[in-house]
Write an enzyme that holds these catalytic residues in place. Structure first.
Site, PDB file in Angstrom:
ATOM      1  CD  GLU A  51      -0.295  -0.055   4.394  1.00 32.75           C
ATOM      2  OE1 GLU A  51      -0.497   1.164   4.577  1.00 32.75           O
ATOM      3  OE2 GLU A  51      -1.209  -0.908   4.390  1.00 32.75           O
ATOM      4  CB  THR A 233      -9.584  10.387   9.392  1.00 32.62           C
ATOM      5  OG1 THR A 233     -10.319   9.406   8.678  1.00 32.62           O
ATOM      6  CG2 THR A 233     -10.060  10.403  10.832  1.00 32.62           C
ATOM      7  CG  ASN A 253     -14.544   6.817   5.837  1.00 29.94           C
ATOM      8  OD1 ASN A 253     -13.322   6.692   5.808  1.00 29.94           O
ATOM      9  ND2 ASN A 253     -15.288   6.337   6.819  1.00 29.94           N
ATOM     10  CG  ASP A 298     -14.269   3.480   3.981  1.00 26.83           C
ATOM     11  OD1 ASP A 298     -13.828   4.609   4.244  1.00 26.83           O
ATOM     12  OD2 ASP A 298     -13.640   2.435   4.200  1.00 26.83           O
ATOM     13  CE  LYS A 325     -10.908   3.558   0.821  1.00 23.22           C
ATOM     14  NZ  LYS A 325     -11.642   3.314   2.096  1.00 23.22           N
ATOM     15  CB  CYS A 601     -12.921 -10.572  16.486  1.00 27.97           C
ATOM     16  SG  CYS A 601     -13.749 -10.755  18.082  1.00 27.97           S
ATOM     17  CG  HIS A 605      -8.203 -11.938  14.840  1.00 29.72           C
ATOM     18  ND1 HIS A 605      -6.989 -12.572  14.943  1.00 29.72           N
ATOM     19  CD2 HIS A 605      -8.271 -11.078  15.885  1.00 29.72           C
ATOM     20  CE1 HIS A 605      -6.357 -12.139  16.025  1.00 29.72           C
ATOM     21  NE2 HIS A 605      -7.110 -11.219  16.599  1.00 29.72           N
TER      22      HIS A 605
HETATM   23  O1  PQQ Z   1     -11.295   6.327   7.775  1.00 36.03           O
HETATM   24  C1  PQQ Z   1     -10.172   6.235   8.273  1.00 36.03           C
HETATM   25  O2  PQQ Z   1      -9.803   6.919   9.230  1.00 36.03           O
HETATM   26  C2  PQQ Z   1      -9.258   5.277   7.645  1.00 36.03           C
HETATM   27  C3  PQQ Z   1      -7.951   5.090   8.090  1.00 36.03           C
HETATM   28  C4  PQQ Z   1      -7.131   4.165   7.441  1.00 36.03           C
HETATM   29  C5  PQQ Z   1      -5.756   4.059   7.979  1.00 36.03           C
HETATM   30  O3  PQQ Z   1      -5.427   4.870   8.857  1.00 36.03           O
HETATM   31  O4  PQQ Z   1      -4.967   3.241   7.610  1.00 36.03           O
HETATM   32  C6  PQQ Z   1      -7.666   3.431   6.336  1.00 36.03           C
HETATM   33  C7  PQQ Z   1      -9.001   3.712   5.977  1.00 36.03           C
HETATM   34  N1  PQQ Z   1      -9.751   4.594   6.621  1.00 36.03           N
HETATM   35  C8  PQQ Z   1      -9.640   3.055   4.873  1.00 36.03           C
HETATM   36  O5  PQQ Z   1     -10.813   3.332   4.596  1.00 36.03           O
HETATM   37  C9  PQQ Z   1      -8.934   2.108   4.122  1.00 36.03           C
HETATM   38  O6  PQQ Z   1      -9.462   1.551   3.153  1.00 36.03           O
HETATM   39  C10 PQQ Z   1      -7.600   1.808   4.515  1.00 36.03           C
HETATM   40  C11 PQQ Z   1      -6.688   0.899   3.992  1.00 36.03           C
HETATM   41  C12 PQQ Z   1      -5.577   1.009   4.769  1.00 36.03           C
HETATM   42  C13 PQQ Z   1      -4.341   0.260   4.676  1.00 36.03           C
HETATM   43  O7  PQQ Z   1      -3.348   0.722   5.254  1.00 36.03           O
HETATM   44  O8  PQQ Z   1      -4.349  -0.807   4.048  1.00 36.03           O
HETATM   45  N2  PQQ Z   1      -5.772   1.954   5.713  1.00 36.03           N
HETATM   46  C14 PQQ Z   1      -6.993   2.456   5.581  1.00 36.03           C
HETATM   47 CA    CA Z   2     -12.075   4.732   6.099  1.00 34.93          CA
END
Ligand code: PQQ
Ligand code: CA
Length: 673
Positions: A51, A233, A253, A298, A325, A601, A605
């Protein structure tokens, strides 16, 4: 005070502090783009989601990849100058929701800063990659004895000698905060918590006063947040604006998602799903704007932000823009946080517009699923109308280019909420997509992704480029009247920025989620992009993610230029051999194993044991045929170095066996279809 940025460089995450991801280079343009070709490429050493936004400073490219690895390469040739592996322990993988990704480094004064998945912030010497300093950004007390979970995958930002970084973890129990460290020494300068502490206790942090005076009363004094941390966060977007001298934090969220369980159904829960403006030197609070009060979907406000100078109703405005979002495109006054507008950039069904004065959404009552107790088919779902993949803005067209999507999701309260350590803590029913191929196909055909040219002045869509699937890559706009985007299906495309007409296509052999950048060396313009299918949807999405991308992950850095002559190896790895198990299963045990699988999981997965093309598909695991091997992996952590920890502290031997029984059921069901 800001030094001008050479056209040839991409020195910051969004290129300039405004983070518009617009390159002024135009050697590659609508007339010449047909001559675009691969100039060079590099295979990465991890086949997981990539990413990263590469940085390019005076001919040197700084790249970060999965597991927080960093390298410097000659941007013209790809020659590796140095490589730094922070050796993130494999057991950190399970602390994050969404792959061990990394979105990039920051650069200032000869130092390269990068956050590591296990919560460190590193400063490396840009010349040779030597470690200058390293700090643990997660204070011991924040983890509450290991109940709360923190990871770093976002790019740090630097302003006025302060390096800033947040973290992720709100799906697992976390209390969000951002820290500012001295660029030279790594000494902590300030910390800003985004949600209050139980009992309104001070943290000795920059956030103490505003949390005490303003945020605490928006939470119930009781509720699961007092243990699970409440969430909030700041896992991706942080923007520093030199003009207002403010740092904008994109706050995430609630934890757990279930608002009734989290906060007894009381209060707006500040600063969840908010943008908070603070001062770079002190972390002092200046303003906030909450996009989604009472978050239970979320609906993070952590999506990329950018600064836009627009003329609205004849008035010049300096604005902060975000397409979070929740489906609304927001414009706020950057200096004051004053609400300017919120207009749907995608289809959304949870709100009927917003209050024109305050910007507060008018909730559709049924959308408040944690309060109604009834199932709510939410659009957007938890992956958002737009997620972390960055958007771009072209001052030439006046459009913001959004990697938009439609991914509906059912929300239903979980019957018996239990706080799990190392399991997802959502308070939401985790029943997966059923096996019935008719239902699976119907769901898959309803998933959409497109590139959207959004006119922020008119507040409407200028055009859309439909894609085959959701979860496509970030966007780059250039002065060559071009917009570049990689796709989930593995295409790397260039479009006419005014019309959306596709002018270039390259088959990258693997899904692309990362955003491209552009730079120049010795008068030649390049476009660079990381390839590597991964992140939240590919790990969790199960059959939906597999539908979106049918190859497996080939992680690489691709660099394009006019008349580039390189080509990728034609061999495409097909991945795991599909070998259904020979075992039989016990129906009652398998049924018990199902929800355990979904809690412990599924996040990696895939929903209902269908892997999305990144990590192993457990239906074809040889360990299903051998309960001792299965327990060595799942309980004892035999594959910990690869990110698969042992769950013996969370799961009893019987529960582990129930998961195996469930996987055998799934393996045999797949054979039957
Ligand atoms: O609530 C969180 O702490 C948190 C962290 C992360 C992250 O650190 O990648 C994502 C999300 N939420 C999240 O909601 C989300 O849709 C998401 C997508 C991704 C990704 O890298 O594809 N990270 C995250
Ligand atoms: Ca999140």
């Amino acid at each position: 005070q800001t030094t001008p940025i050479a056209d040839s460089n991409w020195p910051q995450h969004g290129r300039t502090p405004a983070e518009q991801r617009y390159s002024p280079l135009k050697q590659i343009n609508t007339d010449t783009v047909s001559r675009l070709g691969l100039a060079w490429y590099q295979d990465f050493d991890t086949f997981r989601g990539q990413e990263g936004t590469p940085l390019v400073i005076d001919g040197v490219m700084y790249v970060t990849t999965n597991w927080s690895k960093v390298e410097a390469v000659e941007a013209e040739t790809g020659k590796v100058l140095w490589y730094y592996d922070p050796r993130v322990p494999g057991n950190a993988a399970v602390r994050g929701c969404c792959d061990t990704v990394n979105r990039g480094a920051a650069y200032a004064d000869g130092r390269v800063f990068v956050g590591t998945f296990d919560g460190r912030l590193l400063a490396l010497d840009a010349k040779n990659g030597h470690l200058l300093w390293s700090v643990n950004t997660i204070p011991q007390e924040a983890t509450l004895g290991g109940i709360r979970s923190y990871t770093i995958d976002g790019a740090p930002r630097v302003a006025k000698g302060v390096v800033m970084i947040g973290n992720g973890g709100a799906e697992f129990g976390a209390r969000g905060f951002v820290s500012g460290f001295d660029e030279k020494t790594g000494a902590l300068k300030w910390r800003f918590y985004t949600v209050p502490a139980p009992g309104n206790k001070p943290d000795g942090a920059a956030s103490d006063k505003i949390l005490h005076d303003r945020a605490y009363r928006t939470w119930s004094p009781t509720g699961a947040w007092t243990t699970s941390g409440g969430g909030g966060t700041v896992w991706d977007s942080i923007v520093y604006d030199p003009e207002t001298d403010l740092v904008f934090l994109g706050v995430g969220n609630g934890s757990p998602w279930n608002y009734r369980v989290r906060s007894d159904g009381v209060g707006d829960n500040l600063f969840l799903a908010s943008i908070v403006a603070i001062r770079p030197e002190t972390g002092e609070y200046v303003w906030h704007f909450q996009e989604t009060p009472m978050d239970q979907w979320d609906f993070t406000a952590s999506q990329p932000m950018m600064l836009l100078d627009l003329t609205l109703n004849g008035e010049k405005r300096h604005l902060l823009a975000q397409a979070p979002k929740n489906g609304f495109f927001y414009l706020l006054d950057a200096a004051t946080g004053e609400f300017v507008s919120a207009t749907p950039y995608t289809f959304l069904n949870w709100a009927k517009g917003v209050d024109p004065k305050t910007g507060r959404p008018n909730f559709v009552p049924d959308s408040l699923w944690s309060l109604t107790g009834k199932v709510w088919m939410g659009i957007p779902g938890s992956l958002g109308g737009h997620n972390w993949a960055p958007m771009a803005y072209s001052p030439d067209t006046g459009y913001v280019y959004i990697p938009a999507q439609e991914l509906p999701e059912p929300f239903l309260p979980e019957k018996n909420f239990a706080l799990h350590k190392m399991g997802v803590n959502l308070g939401i029913d985790l029943t997966g997509l059923p096996d019935d191929p008719k239902i699976v196909n119907a769901v898959n055909s309803g998933l959409k992704g497109w590139l959207e040219a959004w006119d922020p002045v008119a507040g409407k869509v200028a055009f859309k480029v439909p894609h085959d699937t959701p979860w496509n890559g970030g966007v780059l706009a250039t002065a060559g009247n071009l917009v570049f985007q990689g796709l989930a299906t593995g295409g790397f495309e260039a479009y006419d920025a005014h019309t959306g007409k596709r002018l270039y296509h390259f088959d990258a052999h693997s899904g692309i989620v990362a955003p491209p950048v552009s730079y120049a060396v010795n008068g030649r313009q390049y476009i660079a992009v990381e390839v590597g299918w991964g992140g939240a949807f590919p790990l969790m999405g199960g059959a939906m993610a597999r539908h979106a991308n049918t190859t497996i992950n080939h992680s690489r850095l691709l660099v394009f230029a006019l008349d580039g002559q390189a080509s990728l190896p034609t061999e495409i790895r097909t991945g795991q051999a599909v070998v259904p198990t020979q075992q039989t299963f016990d129906a009652a045990k398998a049924e018990k194993g199902y929800m355990l699988y979904q809690h412990f999981c599924m996040a990696c997965h895939g929903d209902n044991a269908v892997a999305g093309g990144v990590l192993p598909d457990l239906r074809w695991s040889g360990a299903l045929d051998n309960d001792a091997a299965f327990s060595a992996i799942v309980s004892k952590g035999a594959l910990e170095n690869y990110g698969m920890v042992g769950f013996s502290k969370m799961l009893t031997p019987q529960e582990t066996e129930n998961i195996r029984q469930f996987l055998i059921r799934r393996s045999l069901a797949a054979k039957a279809h």
